[in-house]
Design a protein around this motif. Structure first.
Motif, PDB file in Angstrom:
ATOM      1  N   ARG A  59      26.028  40.728  27.763  1.00  0.00           N
ATOM      2  CA  ARG A  59      27.130  40.969  28.710  1.00  0.00           C
ATOM      3  C   ARG A  59      26.594  40.678  30.105  1.00  0.00           C
ATOM      4  O   ARG A  59      25.613  41.278  30.535  1.00  0.00           O
ATOM      5  CB  ARG A  59      27.595  42.419  28.601  1.00  0.00           C
ATOM      6  N   ILE A  60      27.241  39.730  30.777  1.00  0.00           N
ATOM      7  CA  ILE A  60      26.767  39.335  32.105  1.00  0.00           C
ATOM      8  C   ILE A  60      27.808  39.820  33.113  1.00  0.00           C
ATOM      9  O   ILE A  60      29.007  39.564  32.946  1.00  0.00           O
ATOM     10  CB  ILE A  60      26.603  37.799  32.200  1.00  0.00           C
ATOM     11  N   THR A  61      27.334  40.503  34.153  1.00  0.00           N
ATOM     12  CA  THR A  61      28.283  41.059  35.131  1.00  0.00           C
ATOM     13  C   THR A  61      27.931  40.561  36.535  1.00  0.00           C
ATOM     14  O   THR A  61      26.934  39.852  36.723  1.00  0.00           O
ATOM     15  CB  THR A  61      28.258  42.603  35.109  1.00  0.00           C
ATOM     16  N   LYS A  62      28.745  40.958  37.479  1.00  0.00           N
ATOM     17  CA  LYS A  62      28.483  40.727  38.906  1.00  0.00           C
ATOM     18  C   LYS A  62      28.379  39.252  39.300  1.00  0.00           C
ATOM     19  O   LYS A  62      27.560  38.855  40.123  1.00  0.00           O
ATOM     20  CB  LYS A  62      27.220  41.469  39.367  1.00  0.00           C
ATOM     21  N   MET A  63      29.177  38.408  38.674  1.00  0.00           N
ATOM     22  CA  MET A  63      29.220  37.005  39.106  1.00  0.00           C
ATOM     23  C   MET A  63      30.381  36.889  40.090  1.00  0.00           C
ATOM     24  O   MET A  63      31.525  37.182  39.721  1.00  0.00           O
ATOM     25  CB  MET A  63      29.478  36.092  37.911  1.00  0.00           C
ATOM     26  N   VAL A  64      30.068  36.510  41.317  1.00  0.00           N
ATOM     27  CA  VAL A  64      31.136  36.478  42.327  1.00  0.00           C
ATOM     28  C   VAL A  64      31.698  35.055  42.448  1.00  0.00           C
ATOM     29  O   VAL A  64      30.958  34.099  42.668  1.00  0.00           O
ATOM     30  CB  VAL A  64      30.609  36.975  43.693  1.00  0.00           C
ATOM     31  N   HIS A  65      33.003  34.956  42.273  1.00  0.00           N
ATOM     32  CA  HIS A  65      33.696  33.661  42.342  1.00  0.00           C
ATOM     33  C   HIS A  65      34.470  33.647  43.664  1.00  0.00           C
ATOM     34  O   HIS A  65      35.336  34.498  43.884  1.00  0.00           O
ATOM     35  CB  HIS A  65      34.660  33.593  41.144  1.00  0.00           C
ATOM     36  N   LYS A  66      34.124  32.685  44.550  1.00  0.00           N
ATOM     37  CA  LYS A  66      34.775  32.637  45.864  1.00  0.00           C
ATOM     38  C   LYS A  66      35.780  31.497  45.890  1.00  0.00           C
ATOM     39  O   LYS A  66      35.428  30.356  45.579  1.00  0.00           O
ATOM     40  CB  LYS A  66      33.729  32.413  46.959  1.00  0.00           C
ATOM     41  N   LEU A  67      36.998  31.814  46.231  1.00  0.00           N
ATOM     42  CA  LEU A  67      38.058  30.793  46.226  1.00  0.00           C
ATOM     43  C   LEU A  67      38.801  30.778  47.544  1.00  0.00           C
ATOM     44  O   LEU A  67      39.235  31.833  48.025  1.00  0.00           O
ATOM     45  CB  LEU A  67      39.089  31.161  45.155  1.00  0.00           C
ATOM     46  N   VAL A 103      38.969  34.410  48.946  1.00  0.00           N
ATOM     47  CA  VAL A 103      39.107  35.555  48.047  1.00  0.00           C
ATOM     48  C   VAL A 103      37.876  35.604  47.146  1.00  0.00           C
ATOM     49  O   VAL A 103      37.497  34.587  46.557  1.00  0.00           O
ATOM     50  CB  VAL A 103      40.404  35.412  47.200  1.00  0.00           C
ATOM     51  N   TRP A 104      37.235  36.765  47.091  1.00  0.00           N
ATOM     52  CA  TRP A 104      36.043  36.934  46.253  1.00  0.00           C
ATOM     53  C   TRP A 104      36.415  37.789  45.042  1.00  0.00           C
ATOM     54  O   TRP A 104      36.805  38.958  45.204  1.00  0.00           O
ATOM     55  CB  TRP A 104      34.918  37.656  47.011  1.00  0.00           C
ATOM     56  N   ALA A 105      36.298  37.196  43.861  1.00  0.00           N
ATOM     57  CA  ALA A 105      36.590  37.950  42.630  1.00  0.00           C
ATOM     58  C   ALA A 105      35.288  38.163  41.867  1.00  0.00           C
ATOM     59  O   ALA A 105      34.502  37.235  41.697  1.00  0.00           O
ATOM     60  CB  ALA A 105      37.568  37.156  41.771  1.00  0.00           C
ATOM     61  N   LYS A 106      35.097  39.411  41.406  1.00  0.00           N
ATOM     62  CA  LYS A 106      33.882  39.727  40.640  1.00  0.00           C
ATOM     63  C   LYS A 106      34.167  39.491  39.158  1.00  0.00           C
ATOM     64  O   LYS A 106      35.110  40.058  38.609  1.00  0.00           O
ATOM     65  CB  LYS A 106      33.505  41.199  40.838  1.00  0.00           C
ATOM     66  N   ASN A 107      33.372  38.631  38.543  1.00  0.00           N
ATOM     67  CA  ASN A 107      33.607  38.270  37.144  1.00  0.00           C
ATOM     68  C   ASN A 107      32.564  38.870  36.209  1.00  0.00           C
ATOM     69  O   ASN A 107      31.436  39.142  36.626  1.00  0.00           O
ATOM     70  CB  ASN A 107      33.534  36.742  36.985  1.00  0.00           C
ATOM     71  N   PHE A 108      32.950  38.982  34.958  1.00  0.00           N
ATOM     72  CA  PHE A 108      31.991  39.406  33.927  1.00  0.00           C
ATOM     73  C   PHE A 108      32.328  38.674  32.636  1.00  0.00           C
ATOM     74  O   PHE A 108      33.462  38.198  32.460  1.00  0.00           O
ATOM     75  CB  PHE A 108      32.020  40.929  33.721  1.00  0.00           C
ATOM     76  N   CYS A 109      31.330  38.581  31.753  1.00  0.00           N
ATOM     77  CA  CYS A 109      31.513  37.763  30.544  1.00  0.00           C
ATOM     78  C   CYS A 109      30.697  38.353  29.392  1.00  0.00           C
ATOM     79  O   CYS A 109      29.528  38.684  29.563  1.00  0.00           O
ATOM     80  CB  CYS A 109      31.031  36.343  30.843  1.00  0.00           C
ATOM     81  N   VAL A 110      31.344  38.472  28.250  1.00  0.00           N
ATOM     82  CA  VAL A 110      30.647  38.905  27.034  1.00  0.00           C
ATOM     83  C   VAL A 110      30.470  37.676  26.148  1.00  0.00           C
ATOM     84  O   VAL A 110      31.450  36.964  25.875  1.00  0.00           O
ATOM     85  CB  VAL A 110      31.480  39.979  26.292  1.00  0.00           C
ATOM     86  N   LEU A 111      29.242  37.401  25.754  1.00  0.00           N
ATOM     87  CA  LEU A 111      28.965  36.263  24.881  1.00  0.00           C
ATOM     88  C   LEU A 111      28.407  36.801  23.560  1.00  0.00           C
ATOM     89  O   LEU A 111      27.618  37.758  23.578  1.00  0.00           O
ATOM     90  CB  LEU A 111      27.900  35.355  25.499  1.00  0.00           C
ATOM     91  N   ALA A 112      28.825  36.198  22.453  1.00  0.00           N
ATOM     92  CA  ALA A 112      28.290  36.642  21.161  1.00  0.00           C
ATOM     93  C   ALA A 112      28.268  35.470  20.201  1.00  0.00           C
ATOM     94  O   ALA A 112      29.091  34.571  20.271  1.00  0.00           O
ATOM     95  CB  ALA A 112      29.137  37.772  20.606  1.00  0.00           C
TER      96      ALA A 112
END
Ligand SMILES: C[S@@+](CC[C@H](N)C(=O)[O-])C[C@H]1O[C@@H](n2cnc3c(N)ncnc32)[C@H](O)[C@@H]1O
Length: 275
Positions: free
Chosen positions: A200-208, A262-271
């Motif tokens: 699980r990867i968290t705290k990826m900031v996507h700036k748009l 706009v800064w959105a904080k993203n997270f992703c679960v990989l399996a």
């Protein structure tokens, strides 16, 4: 207040059209993460990708150049109709079906994705179905972003973000319990995945960068706002107007075409499905 079923929340045609115009595309950082995970675990060729809860197809279209075939699925007919109208490549198709009952053969899918959608599924049933359709070493990527976002413009980012937060907080009584999973960054979903190979990867900031007008479109697309709109249309429209006016006031501009970041904080679960 009568609550709508999660599956009924995205059925409106106008809501679907807001999705098509204003929803955020998947961040490159997440796409790269997914493709390199799939390459490491399963390897090429990348055959079939299925994007579940695809909405109007933003997340599906991003997969198309990397796979032989891509299918976007969603429980909402209105969302799929919008997705079909947007231009797409010949290897992309869409179908209306629930995440818990997917029309794919056993062991036929290389990658399953769900963008801002897995929190709406019945996770136990979805994971069983995902396990059935994934190839050995096939992967799933369930990602989303926090609805609390930062809004940046010159030296007034703090006040703009506070205005965004105030908007969001005033809608929380219309929140569905499904959105709580987003606040925990999919911790429960991660724990429920039966495969040992998962992360699980968290705290990826996507700036748009986008005009204030598009930010307002994004705010309207939130399911909580749509529930508010149905319950009290006047109050909902007033909230939107007040929020936009306040953004412009803080920025000291009159045009809602003014660009903010706009800064959105993203997270992703990989399996990865164990053989
Ligand atoms: C927040 S939208 C995300 C749409 C798109 N993936 C995106 O990134 O913008 C969530 C989508 O999940 C769909 N959905 C909700 N429950 C579902 C279920 N059980 N099966 C399939 N789709 C579902 C909704 O209809 C909606 O289109």
């Amino acid at each position: 207040m009568p609550r709508k079923m999660a599956t009924q929340l995205f059925e409106g045609k106008e809501h679907a059209s807001l999705y098509q115009k204003y929803r955020l595309p998947p961040p490159d950082e997440i796409l790269k993460l997914i493709f390199s995970y799939l390459e490491e675990k399963k390897g090429k060729p990348f055959g079939l990708a299925v994007d579940i809860g695809c909405g109007t197809g933003q997340s599906t279209r991003a997969l198309a150049p990397h796979f032989e075939r891509v299918v976007g699925t969603d429980i909402s007919k209105a969302q799929i109709e919008e997705a079909k109208q947007a231009s797409c490549t010949a290897n992309t198709s869409y179908c209306v079906c629930p995440a818990e009952e997917l029309p794919f053969e056993d062991g036929s899918v290389d990658l399953i994705t769900a963008a801002a959608a897995a929190h709406w599924f019945n996770i136990e049933k979805f994971l069983k179905e995902a396990n059935r359709i994934l190839k050995p070493n096939g992967c799933m990527a369930l990602y989303s972003y926090h609805a609390y976002m930062e809004v940046h413009y010159k030296d007034c980012s703090e006040m703009l973000t506070a205005n965004f937060t105030e908007y969001y907080d005033s809608l929380t009584k219309y929140a569905s319990k499904h959105t709580e999973t987003v606040h925990s960054e999919y911790e429960e979903i991660f724990n429920a995945i039966p495969y040992p190979d998962k992360q699980r990867i968290t705290k990826m900031v996507h700036k748009l960068r986008m005009p204030v007008a598009d930010l307002m479109g994004l705010l309207q697309s939130f399911s909580m706002f749509q529930t508010f709109l149905q319950n009290d249309p006047e109050a909902a429209k007033q909230l939107l107007q007040k929020t936009e006016q306040r953004f412009l006031e803080i920025m000291g501009v009159s045009s809602n075409e003014t660009i903010v970041e706009v800064w959105a904080k993203n997270f992703c679960v990989l399996a990865c499905k164990s053989i």
